[in-house]
Design a protein around this motif. Structure first.
Motif, PDB file in Angstrom:
ATOM      1  N   ALA A   1     -26.542  -2.553 -73.721  1.00  0.00           N
ATOM      2  CA  ALA A   1     -27.581  -3.378 -74.354  1.00  0.00           C
ATOM      3  C   ALA A   1     -27.108  -3.940 -75.689  1.00  0.00           C
ATOM      4  N   ASP A   2     -26.301  -3.172 -76.426  1.00  0.00           N
ATOM      5  CA  ASP A   2     -25.760  -3.667 -77.690  1.00  0.00           C
ATOM      6  C   ASP A   2     -24.827  -4.849 -77.459  1.00  0.00           C
ATOM      7  N   LEU A   3     -24.015  -4.768 -76.405  1.00  0.00           N
ATOM      8  CA  LEU A   3     -23.117  -5.879 -76.074  1.00  0.00           C
ATOM      9  C   LEU A   3     -23.928  -7.131 -75.759  1.00  0.00           C
ATOM     10  N   LYS A   4     -24.990  -6.974 -74.979  1.00  0.00           N
ATOM     11  CA  LYS A   4     -25.832  -8.122 -74.641  1.00  0.00           C
ATOM     12  C   LYS A   4     -26.497  -8.695 -75.895  1.00  0.00           C
ATOM     13  N   SER A   5     -26.935  -7.801 -76.799  1.00  0.00           N
ATOM     14  CA  SER A   5     -27.600  -8.257 -78.029  1.00  0.00           C
ATOM     15  C   SER A   5     -26.652  -9.098 -78.873  1.00  0.00           C
ATOM     16  N   GLN A   6     -25.398  -8.648 -79.003  1.00  0.00           N
ATOM     17  CA  GLN A   6     -24.436  -9.436 -79.777  1.00  0.00           C
ATOM     18  C   GLN A   6     -24.128 -10.760 -79.097  1.00  0.00           C
ATOM     19  N   ALA A   7     -24.063 -10.747 -77.764  1.00  0.00           N
ATOM     20  CA  ALA A   7     -23.788 -11.985 -77.032  1.00  0.00           C
ATOM     21  C   ALA A   7     -24.919 -12.990 -77.204  1.00  0.00           C
ATOM     22  N   MET A   8     -26.140 -12.491 -77.397  1.00  0.00           N
ATOM     23  CA  MET A   8     -27.291 -13.388 -77.572  1.00  0.00           C
ATOM     24  C   MET A   8     -27.204 -14.195 -78.857  1.00  0.00           C
ATOM     25  N   THR A   9     -26.336 -13.769 -79.790  1.00  0.00           N
ATOM     26  CA  THR A   9     -26.178 -14.517 -81.043  1.00  0.00           C
ATOM     27  C   THR A   9     -25.203 -15.679 -80.894  1.00  0.00           C
ATOM     28  N   LEU A  10     -24.511 -15.779 -79.762  1.00  0.00           N
ATOM     29  CA  LEU A  10     -23.604 -16.901 -79.526  1.00  0.00           C
ATOM     30  C   LEU A  10     -24.418 -18.168 -79.257  1.00  0.00           C
ATOM     31  N   PRO A  11     -23.944 -19.328 -79.722  1.00  0.00           N
ATOM     32  CA  PRO A  11     -24.747 -20.566 -79.656  1.00  0.00           C
ATOM     33  C   PRO A  11     -25.348 -20.896 -78.291  1.00  0.00           C
ATOM     34  N   PRO A  12     -24.612 -20.791 -77.174  1.00  0.00           N
ATOM     35  CA  PRO A  12     -25.219 -21.179 -75.892  1.00  0.00           C
ATOM     36  C   PRO A  12     -26.443 -20.335 -75.525  1.00  0.00           C
TER      37      PRO A  12
ATOM     38  N   GLU B   1     -16.501   0.939 -78.838  1.00  0.00           N
ATOM     39  CA  GLU B   1     -16.519   1.524 -77.500  1.00  0.00           C
ATOM     40  C   GLU B   1     -17.694   2.477 -77.313  1.00  0.00           C
ATOM     41  N   ASP B   2     -18.247   2.996 -78.416  1.00  0.00           N
ATOM     42  CA  ASP B   2     -19.380   3.921 -78.335  1.00  0.00           C
ATOM     43  C   ASP B   2     -20.710   3.198 -78.181  1.00  0.00           C
ATOM     44  N   ALA B   3     -20.719   1.871 -78.357  1.00  0.00           N
ATOM     45  CA  ALA B   3     -21.953   1.109 -78.198  1.00  0.00           C
ATOM     46  C   ALA B   3     -22.362   1.072 -76.729  1.00  0.00           C
ATOM     47  N   VAL B   4     -23.647   0.846 -76.486  1.00  0.00           N
ATOM     48  CA  VAL B   4     -24.155   0.783 -75.119  1.00  0.00           C
ATOM     49  C   VAL B   4     -24.150  -0.658 -74.632  1.00  0.00           C
TER      50      VAL B   4
ATOM     51  N   LYS C   1     -11.215 -14.198 -61.453  1.00  0.00           N
ATOM     52  CA  LYS C   1     -11.897 -15.424 -61.862  1.00  0.00           C
ATOM     53  C   LYS C   1     -13.246 -15.607 -61.183  1.00  0.00           C
ATOM     54  N   ARG C   2     -13.952 -14.494 -60.957  1.00  0.00           N
ATOM     55  CA  ARG C   2     -15.300 -14.562 -60.416  1.00  0.00           C
ATOM     56  C   ARG C   2     -16.028 -13.267 -60.766  1.00  0.00           C
ATOM     57  N   PRO C   3     -17.363 -13.245 -60.714  1.00  0.00           N
ATOM     58  CA  PRO C   3     -18.083 -11.998 -61.006  1.00  0.00           C
ATOM     59  C   PRO C   3     -17.632 -10.879 -60.079  1.00  0.00           C
ATOM     60  N   GLY C   4     -17.380  -9.717 -60.669  1.00  0.00           N
ATOM     61  CA  GLY C   4     -16.885  -8.579 -59.886  1.00  0.00           C
ATOM     62  C   GLY C   4     -17.861  -7.433 -59.848  1.00  0.00           C
ATOM     63  N   ARG C   5     -17.700  -6.466 -60.755  1.00  0.00           N
ATOM     64  CA  ARG C   5     -18.541  -5.261 -60.754  1.00  0.00           C
ATOM     65  C   ARG C   5     -19.791  -5.493 -61.590  1.00  0.00           C
ATOM     66  N   LEU C   6     -20.934  -5.102 -61.049  1.00  0.00           N
ATOM     67  CA  LEU C   6     -22.208  -5.217 -61.752  1.00  0.00           C
ATOM     68  C   LEU C   6     -22.384  -4.028 -62.686  1.00  0.00           C
ATOM     69  N   LEU C   7     -22.664  -4.300 -63.959  1.00  0.00           N
ATOM     70  CA  LEU C   7     -22.923  -3.257 -64.949  1.00  0.00           C
ATOM     71  C   LEU C   7     -24.438  -3.054 -65.013  1.00  0.00           C
ATOM     72  N   ARG C   8     -24.910  -1.941 -64.453  1.00  0.00           N
ATOM     73  CA  ARG C   8     -26.341  -1.780 -64.202  1.00  0.00           C
ATOM     74  C   ARG C   8     -27.137  -1.275 -65.402  1.00  0.00           C
ATOM     75  N   THR C   9     -26.709  -0.116 -65.974  1.00  0.00           N
ATOM     76  CA  THR C   9     -27.549   0.619 -66.907  1.00  0.00           C
ATOM     77  C   THR C   9     -27.349   0.138 -68.332  1.00  0.00           C
ATOM     78  N   ASN C  10     -28.440  -0.365 -68.960  1.00  0.00           N
ATOM     79  CA  ASN C  10     -28.364  -0.904 -70.316  1.00  0.00           C
ATOM     80  C   ASN C  10     -28.045   0.158 -71.362  1.00  0.00           C
ATOM     81  N   ARG C  11     -28.446   1.406 -71.108  1.00  0.00           N
ATOM     82  CA  ARG C  11     -28.269   2.452 -72.113  1.00  0.00           C
ATOM     83  C   ARG C  11     -26.975   3.242 -71.922  1.00  0.00           C
ATOM     84  N   GLN C  12     -26.123   2.805 -71.022  1.00  0.00           N
ATOM     85  CA  GLN C  12     -24.861   3.520 -70.773  1.00  0.00           C
ATOM     86  C   GLN C  12     -23.793   3.042 -71.754  1.00  0.00           C
TER      87      GLN C  12
END
Length: 592
Positions: free
Chosen positions: A355-366, A350-353, A386-397
């Motif tokens: 950008a860290d979540l996106k970095s880990q997701a980039m390791t998924l095969p697709p 939960e303390d990760a930002v 079942k559709r995009p809702g809230r936009l998460l803007r700041t990568n360092r948050q």
């Protein structure tokens, strides 16, 4: 007219009657009362007593059921008694022709669920509000002529209206403390009731629980969630250790997981009678989130994949399609806004930002398949309905500042260039209308700095600058995909209310626009297109299907109303004028 439905059973001639008012035309047949109350075969009793206040109930012969209420001497305020003719006893009234009101009942019915081979199946036990449950149980064992040994190994369990056995009632409780109503049914069952320090729990596997399939267990309230899980897995015979517990909420759905597995059931506020669900999947460690990741690819309003300057057309071959748009779609469905594919889970602190979540997701095969270069090339949205809702803007948050929760799912939208949105930036999908055609050019993402306010004038100025057009030579409109409608956005500088002559509040976040991230904005170049219409052929098709669906629902309601009105088809009396309308207050109880 007051009618009472007899709910009596075997045993002494003391009836529980539910009274309720009902309206019938005076020249309707008496038999219509059975149809209106959905009783296929029943006996109708009328009070033939001559003096007011007396009761002398007489059954109406079958041949007289065709007579009208007026012919039977019934008038406004009269009472009738309805008894199900399937009952083996032809006369469940007392010899004096009376029944007992529910408020006068002073007994409980105890059913024998211990010894099925016993002669006695059920018995009525006379009680008061202060009668102790232990005394009721012992008296029931004696009257049912059961073995004395059951006094040490039996309990009483309430039976609900669906026949389900509820949590056992402690012997030390009185009827008032146990909140048992007079006339209710209890089951005499094998096994002891839980003590004051124990919990009686139902549990089942999965979230799709069928009634009657739950298992039962008695545990100490001080047992940990982890130990309780082990006991339930052992009793249900489920292998492995990749399971966790969730509490079923009041609407019979799986609630939040019991994350703190070292905490006790008491600390999780688990009570006797609660239902716990065994769910597959091991919970992440405390302080970590297990986030399902989805791939998101938008569509344009014509029903094609977007292909603009900052959007990749790479669609992964792996993953499970959760929501895919279609230009046809089912009638009445909300038009799909894109394709969302599940690609895997990410376990992260939960303390990760972000950008860290996106970095880990980039390791998924697709994402590896499409070669996303860095986290800045991914746009993150929460998934809502079942559709995009809230936009998460700041990568360092940090993720905990987004307050995602343990059930939040994230969809990532790949981009072709880096994006770093500020806290006041609003992301809109703008589409320029093609002159002379009822269609739009491919979408272009527009970032609008709303720091100075969500005004129509500011948005129009930003759109005009984006398309290099004079501000007075454009028209813009927001698209509502669920309605297939475009709502023009004017500057509002000259819009005045008719009554108060005040300027409307210039805030696009409020009614009627409710502007938010990801909304579609149609743009018209008035230099080459003076048509006032913003709609497309697809909008016409969608509206037509919605109208057909609404018409079908209306016809269904009318048919259902006509069917219910057939009950009184023989009574063709002119309708009485309606009385004055009165306000109605509805009080909703708290389920917490």
């Amino acid at each position: 007219m007051e009618w009472g439905r007899d709910t009596s059973s075997e045993g002494e001639k003391c009836q529980q009657v539910i009274e309720s008012p009902h309206v019938f035309p005076s020249n309707a047949e008496v038999g219509t009362v059975l149809t209106a109350l959905t009783i296929p075969a029943g006996v109708v009793f009328i009070n033939s007593a001559e003096c007011p206040g007396e009761e002398s109930w007489t059954a109406i012969p079958k041949e007289d059921m065709k007579k009208t209420f007026r012919e039977q001497g019934l008038r406004n305020g009269s009472s009738v008694l309805i008894q199900d003719s399937n009952n083996d006893d032809n006369s469940l009234l007392t010899k004096q022709g009376k029944w007992t009101n529910i408020n006068e009942i002073d007994w409980l019915q105890v059913k024998n669920l211990c010894q099925l081979d016993s002669e006695e199946k059920q018995v009525k036990v006379s009680v008061t509000g202060n009668t102790v449950v232990f005394d009721i149980r012992i008296k029931a064992i004696k009257e049912l002529k059961l073995m004395k040994e059951l006094a040490e190994n039996s309990c009483l369990r309430p039976i609900d209206r669906n026949g389900k056995l509820l949590c056992p009632v402690p012997d030390c409780y009185t009827l008032k403390e146990a909140e048992l109503k007079m006339g209710s049914s209890l089951g005499l069952c094998l096994g002891k009731a839980p003590t004051s320090s124990q919990l009686f729990l139902f549990f089942a596997m999965g979230s799709d629980v069928q009634p009657g399939t739950e298992m039962e267990i008695i545990v100490e309230e001080t047992v940990s969630v982890r130990d309780c899980l082990k006991i339930m897995l052992e009793k249900s015979g489920l292998p492995g250790d990749t399971w966790h517990l969730r509490k079923m909420d009041w609407c019979y759905e799986a609630g939040e997981p019991l994350c703190e597995e070292d905490a006790t059931l008491k600390e999780h506020m688990i009570s006797s009678g609660d239902t716990l669900l065994l769910m597959e999947g091991k919970l992440p460690p405390l302080g970590f989130l297990k986030v399902p990741i989805w791939w998101y690819q938008p569509w344009d309003p014509s029903g094609h994949w977007e292909s603009h300057q900052d959007q990749t057309n790479c669609i992964p071959s792996q993953g499970r399609v959760w929501r895919a748009a279609s230009t046809q779609g089912a009638p009445g469905n909300v038009p799909a806004e894109g394709c969302v594919l599940y690609v895997g889970d990410v376990e992260i602190s939960e303390d990760a930002v972000l950008a860290d979540l996106k970095s880990q997701a980039m390791t998924l095969p697709p994402f590896l398949e499409c070669g996303v270069p860095s986290p800045a090339f991914l746009r993150a949205w929460t998934v809502e309905s079942k559709r995009p809702g809230r936009l998460l803007r700041t990568n360092r948050q940090p993720l905990k500042e987004y307050k995602l929760g343990r059930r939040t799912e994230i969809c990532l939208e790949p981009l072709q260039k880096e994006e770093n949105l500020g806290p006041q930036d609003v992301l809109l999908r703008t589409r320029m209308r093609i002159p002379g055609e009822r269609a739009y050019a491919p979408a272009m993402d527009l970032v609008w700095d709303a720091a100075r306010g969500w005004t129509a004038g500011s948005l129009r100025q930003r759109v005009a600058h984006f398309y290099s057009l004079p501000m007075e030579k454009i028209e813009i409109a927001k698209y509502f995909p669920e309605k297939f409608e475009w709502l023009p956005i004017s500057s509002w500088n000259q819009q005045m209310t008719k009554r108060k002559k005040k300027k409307k509040q210039d805030n696009l976040q409020g009614a009627p626009y409710y502007l938010k991230d990801g909304d579609t904005i149609g743009v018209k170049n008035l230099l080459v297109d003076d048509d006032e219409d913003f709609s497309t052929v697809r909008d016409d098709t969608g509206k037509e299907k919605q109208q057909q669906l609404a018409l079908g629902k209306k016809k269904s309601r009318e048919a259902l109303h006509a069917q219910s009105s057939d009950v009184f088809s023989s009574a063709e009396t002119p309708g009485r004028p309606r009385g004055p309308e009165a306000s109605l207050s509805i009080h909703v109880g708290s389920f917490r």
